[in-house]
Scaffold this motif. Structure first.
Motif, mmCIF file in Angstrom:
data_model
loop_
_atom_site.group_PDB
_atom_site.id
_atom_site.type_symbol
_atom_site.label_atom_id
_atom_site.label_comp_id
_atom_site.label_asym_id
_atom_site.label_seq_id
_atom_site.Cartn_x
_atom_site.Cartn_y
_atom_site.Cartn_z
ATOM 1 N N GLN A 24 5.418 2.740 -0.300
ATOM 2 C CA GLN A 24 4.658 3.254 0.781
ATOM 3 C C GLN A 24 5.120 2.968 2.117
ATOM 4 O O GLN A 24 5.198 3.998 2.935
ATOM 5 C CB GLN A 24 3.282 2.284 0.488
ATOM 6 N N ARG A 66 -7.874 8.463 -5.221
ATOM 7 C CA ARG A 66 -8.440 9.060 -4.108
ATOM 8 C C ARG A 66 -9.160 7.893 -2.877
ATOM 9 O O ARG A 66 -9.359 8.230 -1.856
ATOM 10 C CB ARG A 66 -9.539 9.856 -4.221
ATOM 11 N N SER A 78 -2.290 7.413 9.933
ATOM 12 C CA SER A 78 -3.470 7.022 10.486
ATOM 13 C C SER A 78 -3.386 5.755 11.192
ATOM 14 O O SER A 78 -2.345 5.288 11.376
ATOM 15 C CB SER A 78 -4.442 6.600 9.175
ATOM 16 N N ASP A 122 -7.511 5.204 -2.379
ATOM 17 C CA ASP A 122 -6.475 4.562 -1.402
ATOM 18 C C ASP A 122 -6.294 4.474 0.065
ATOM 19 O O ASP A 122 -6.196 3.551 0.775
ATOM 20 C CB ASP A 122 -5.223 5.012 -1.969
ATOM 21 N N PRO A 123 -6.631 5.806 0.587
ATOM 22 C CA PRO A 123 -6.743 5.856 1.994
ATOM 23 C C PRO A 123 -7.853 5.103 2.661
ATOM 24 O O PRO A 123 -7.884 4.819 4.072
ATOM 25 C CB PRO A 123 -6.660 7.320 2.340
ATOM 26 N N TYR A 124 -8.889 4.952 2.001
ATOM 27 C CA TYR A 124 -10.063 4.196 2.544
ATOM 28 C C TYR A 124 -10.115 2.616 2.118
ATOM 29 O O TYR A 124 -11.279 2.042 2.666
ATOM 30 C CB TYR A 124 -11.242 4.897 2.135
ATOM 31 N N ASP A 150 -4.646 2.728 10.886
ATOM 32 C CA ASP A 150 -4.185 1.713 9.814
ATOM 33 C C ASP A 150 -2.709 1.548 9.416
ATOM 34 O O ASP A 150 -2.058 0.758 9.298
ATOM 35 C CB ASP A 150 -5.002 1.605 8.564
ATOM 36 N N GLU A 151 -2.232 2.863 9.122
ATOM 37 C CA GLU A 151 -0.868 2.964 8.642
ATOM 38 C C GLU A 151 0.292 2.716 9.793
ATOM 39 O O GLU A 151 1.109 2.015 9.717
ATOM 40 C CB GLU A 151 -0.565 4.261 8.142
ATOM 41 N N TRP A 177 5.730 5.649 5.239
ATOM 42 C CA TRP A 177 5.534 5.905 6.629
ATOM 43 C C TRP A 177 6.740 6.031 7.645
ATOM 44 O O TRP A 177 6.597 6.466 8.587
ATOM 45 C CB TRP A 177 5.085 4.151 6.814
#
Length: 322
Positions: A198, A137, A211, A139-141, A213-214, A202
């Protein structure tokens, strides 16, 4: 029977032709996009060197001499590597002789999926599956934590409070473990390149779901790899064809992908020609097996919830009542 919506398995197509020769066959859009996703993953894997951040001199980072630690893209060694190398060469030799994949599987006594894995791999090194870490959980942060850590905020408590204030579903232990890895990383160490899956996500997700960042990371990868940038354009075009039902433009798209000669994507595009009528109908008509797939997933969920604790009659009631 007038309309048959199906995936692209040859057995389904043949059964539909025999059972209802006058029916219109429609390739399901979900399975088309799923097939594209597998092709994109093959293409990204073939260009995995482009995922690495370049060093200040403009070259890819190399392993430190004497460190004893191999590079991530070093050639696999050992008996397993030799077996895969020999199997990959054998399958491609038989393909060059004109044998089909199914004929090769029968001749060698292998499963069809095994033959397809070797046949679709550009090189024998690509047959090795990556040992990917389990998703978390946090990973996105992680990019946010790494930026704050680089800016000088190293307090785990403070960083955890910032994430909690943003309604992030993370625990103090998750943040502490990740900060510990950042503290143990020497200054100037190149950042870890994004995994193949990953980058595939994307490329195949809608841009609005990425996001900031992505989006920045994807833009950086595409800027370093013209082939992946070309692939991204093809993926966007196919998404528009699928979303806007522009099936009549599919041959033009196939021709453009064939001209680019991208690993995975070119094979996917040319394979569509074998089932062109059904694929064109799937990208033109409104028919889809999405509702059926949803019902199947609901039944599977009920079965797994009551596995080993219910017989057929109770399962039947649960399916009918829910």
């Amino acid at each position: 029977m007038e309309i048959i919506c199906r995936d692209r398995a040859g057995a389904y197509a043949e059964g539909a032709r025999r059972g209802a020769p006058d029916a219109v066959q429609v390739a399901d859009r979900f399975h088309l996009w799923q097939g594209l996703g597998r092709a994109v993953e093959t293409c990204v894997a073939a260009h995995r060197d482009c995922l690495r951040n370049p060093s200040p001199s403009g070259m890819l980072p190399r392993a430190i001499p004497g460190s004893g630690r191999p590079q991530d893209d070093s050639e696999p060694v050992g008996r397993r590597a030799e077996r895969k190398k020999a199997a990959h060469a054998l399958v491609h030799d038989l393909l060059a002789q004109g044998h089909s994949r199914r004929a090769i599987a029968r001749h060698l006594g292998w499963g069809l999926n095994t033959v397809l894995r070797y046949a679709n791999a550009p090189s024998w090194q690509d047959t090795f599956r990556e040992n990917r870490p389990r998703p978390s959980r946090l990973d996105p942060y992680k990019p946010y934590l790494e930026r704050r850590f680089a800016a000088g905020c190293t307090s785990v408590t403070h960083l955890h409070n910032e994430l909690v204030a943003d309604n992030a579903p993370v625990t103090y232990q998750m943040v502490r473990a990740h900060i510990a890895t950042l503290r143990g990383t020497p200054a100037g160490t190149p950042t870890r390149p994004p995994p193949v899956r990953q980058v595939t996500g994307w490329l195949t997700r809608h841009p609005t779901t990425l996001s900031e960042d992505e989006q920045a990371a994807l833009k950086d990868v595409l800027a370093r790899c013209p082939e992946l940038d070309t692939a991204a354009g093809h993926i966007r075009d196919f998404g528009e064809i699928l979303t806007d039902r522009l099936g009549a433009t599919l041959p033009t798209w196939i021709g453009a992908v064939d001209a680019s000669q991208l690993p995975g994507l070119t094979n996917f595009a040319l394979h569509l020609l074998r089932d062109l009528d059904a694929v064109t109908a799937g990208l033109t008509l409104h028919w889809s097996s999405g509702s059926i797939e949803g019902a199947v997933n609901r039944i599977k969920k009920i079965k797994r919830q009551l596995y080993g604790r219910a017989g057929f009659h109770l399962l039947r009631k649960m399916i009918l009542l829910q």
